[in-house]
Design an enzyme around this catalytic site. Structure first.
Site, short mmCIF file in Angstrom:
data_model
loop_
_atom_site.label_atom_id
_atom_site.label_comp_id
_atom_site.label_asym_id
_atom_site.label_seq_id
_atom_site.Cartn_x
_atom_site.Cartn_y
_atom_site.Cartn_z
CG PHE A 89 -1.82 1.28 1.17
CD1 PHE A 89 -3.01 1.27 0.45
CD2 PHE A 89 -1.44 2.46 1.79
CE1 PHE A 89 -3.80 2.41 0.36
CE2 PHE A 89 -2.23 3.61 1.69
CZ PHE A 89 -3.41 3.58 0.98
CG ASP A 101 5.72 4.17 1.72
OD1 ASP A 101 5.73 4.96 2.69
OD2 ASP A 101 4.73 4.02 0.99
CE LYS A 142 -1.05 6.87 6.92
NZ LYS A 142 -0.56 5.96 5.89
C1 LIG Z 1 -0.83 6.08 4.42
C2 LIG Z 1 0.24 5.58 3.53
C3 LIG Z 1 0.52 6.19 2.30
C4 LIG Z 1 -0.33 7.30 1.72
O1 LIG Z 1 -0.40 8.43 2.52
P1 LIG Z 1 -1.57 9.52 2.26
O2 LIG Z 1 -1.18 10.67 3.12
O3 LIG Z 1 -2.86 8.88 2.68
O4 LIG Z 1 -1.56 9.84 0.81
C5 LIG Z 1 1.60 5.72 1.57
N1 LIG Z 1 2.36 4.71 2.02
C6 LIG Z 1 2.12 4.09 3.19
C7 LIG Z 1 3.01 2.98 3.64
C8 LIG Z 1 1.04 4.49 3.98
O5 LIG Z 1 0.76 3.86 5.11
#
Ligand SMILES: *Cc1c(COP(=O)(O)O)cnc(C)c1O
Length: 404
Positions: free
Chosen positions: A145, A230, A259
């Site tokens: 994700f 990520d 986040k």
């Molecule tokens: C939440 C998340 C995203 C996307 O972040 P948004 O601010 O919702 O666009 C990307 N990568 C990971 C691993 C995430 O948990």
């Protein structure tokens, strides 16, 4: 005047009538919050056991973060990057120092940070590595994700996130998560990067086999390939260290952050990493109107300051050990598996028992808010300000909820 139960129903009706139906929230309407606790419009209090998917690592309305936001709001909000401002450079310097990196690209949302990292990796492949034009490949993991943009959902294998959004962006090769041989086999002279979550959050807090990322790092070094981690959900103290990759003693070439970087106040994201990689961007080639705006930088600097102290990493490590110990006692008693690191856990509910949604509802009835991911998995990610006693209370509630 105190709100009534009637208010909860009417707020939910408003959401359903006027908001797009792209979420399925628990039926609780929150109107106030502080630290690890939220209050709904009927005056009920709940322990937050989700933290906005790690956007609230420091809890709700942390005083130092509110102060930073307020004093910036009183001085300067937005300049655009057409001009310099007195917050941007200091934020980049402090974030680079915290993360041990050389350069910072500021964006707003997590998906934008990932998009930016993809663009930078491709540009680096053509201009530095010498990959043939339009042939760059990025290796990603099954179950990933990384956000919701068209390019990012192009390489999602979750049909709910992916289907009917085509035509899709090519150039992504999917391998099983944690399978080093599959990564090795997928590398070609056109490989620009390996892009992965050090722990897969949305997939259910999946921890890869020990040594996997060290192996990926070695393959990247041998083949002149970038490792892009990520850490949007796993980073910034969630697992007990600054980065989840730190547990493996591995460094990435680029990290995506988001986040918690916005302190639960505003969206702040960034790509941080090597100057010779981020350095491929020249004026006009990438950007964002709000990216690195003064309020974001002021809040981001205050977040960096909280992380510099190491207190949150330590809390996550110590309390995480306690949380996992308590959750593991429930295996065979309503749970079939517990995964994760630090104050972060994915728990699989016994299929003979209840669905994740049913357990989430039973927890809500007991004053604890958390949320299912997939049918039978709960994701537990309390704010790092939570206490040991609060964790104990919530796990007791989970024990009841599994059998209610
Ligand atoms: C939440 C998340 C995203 C996307 O972040 P948004 O601010 O919702 O666009 C990307 N990568 C990971 C691993 C995430 O948990």
């Amino acid at each position: 005047m105190a709100a009534t139960a009637h208010d909860t129903a009417s707020f939910i009706t408003l959401d359903e009538q006027w908001g797009a139906h792209n979420y399925h929230p628990l039926p609780v309407v929150i109107s106030e919050a502080e630290g690890a606790w939220v209050t709904d419009v009927d005056g009920n209090r709940y322990l937050d056991f989700l933290s906005g998917y790690s956007a609230l690592n420091f809890g709700h309305r942390h005083p130092a973060l509110l102060d930073a936001a307020r004093s910036q709001l009183d001085r300067l909000t937005l300049t655009s990057r057409a001009f310099h401002n007195d917050q941007f450079g200091a934020f980049c310097r402090d974030l680079a120092a915290l993360t041990g990196t050389e350069m910072v690209l500021t964006m707003n949302t997590g998906a934008e940070a990932v998009e930016s990292a993809i663009k930078v990796a491709r540009k680096w492949a053509y201009e530095v590595k010498g990959v043939e034009f339009d042939r760059a490949e990025i290796i990603v993991a099954a179950g990933n994700f990384h956000g919701r943009t068209t390019t990012i959902v192009s390489f999602s294998d979750d049909p709910v996130a992916h289907d009917n959004y085509g035509p899709f962006t090519p150039g992504f090769i999917t391998v099983p998560y944690g399978d080093l041989d599959a990564v090795r086999a997928a590398i070609t002279p056109n490989t620009a990067a390996v892009l992965m979550e050090p722990i897969q959050g949305e997939a259910g807090v999946i921890v890869p086999p020990a040594g996997f990322f060290a192996g990926v790092r070695a393959l990247c070094d041998e083949n002149d390939v970038l490792l892009v981690a990520d850490e949007i959900q796993s980073g910034l103290a969630r697992t007990g260290k600054l980065f989840a990759l730190d547990h493996e003693n591995v460094r990435a070439d680029l990290y995506t952050l988001g986040k918690a970087l916005g302190g639960g106040i505003i969206p702040v994201s960034a790509v941080v990493g090597r100057a010779d990689v981020l350095g491929v961007l020249k004026p006009g080639q990438h950007g964002s109107t709000f990216g690195g705006y003064p309020v974001a930088c002021a809040v981001g600097r205050a977040v960096v300051e909280l992380l510099e102290g190491g207190e949150f990493q330590e809390r996550s490590r110590d309390l995480g050990e306690h949380l996992h110990g308590r959750l593991n006692e429930l295996v065979g008693k309503g749970l079939v598996a517990v995964r994760g690191r630090g104050l972060w856990a994915g728990v699989d509910i016994d299929p003979a028992a209840k669905t994740g949604r049913e357990v989430s509802m039973a927890l809500r009835d007991r004053g604890v808010l958390c949320k299912e991911t997939h049918e039978r998995t709960l994701r537990i990610a309390p704010p790092l300000v939570i206490t040991r006693e609060e964790i104990d209370g919530a796990v007791d509630s989970l024990t009841e909820a599994l059998h209610a």
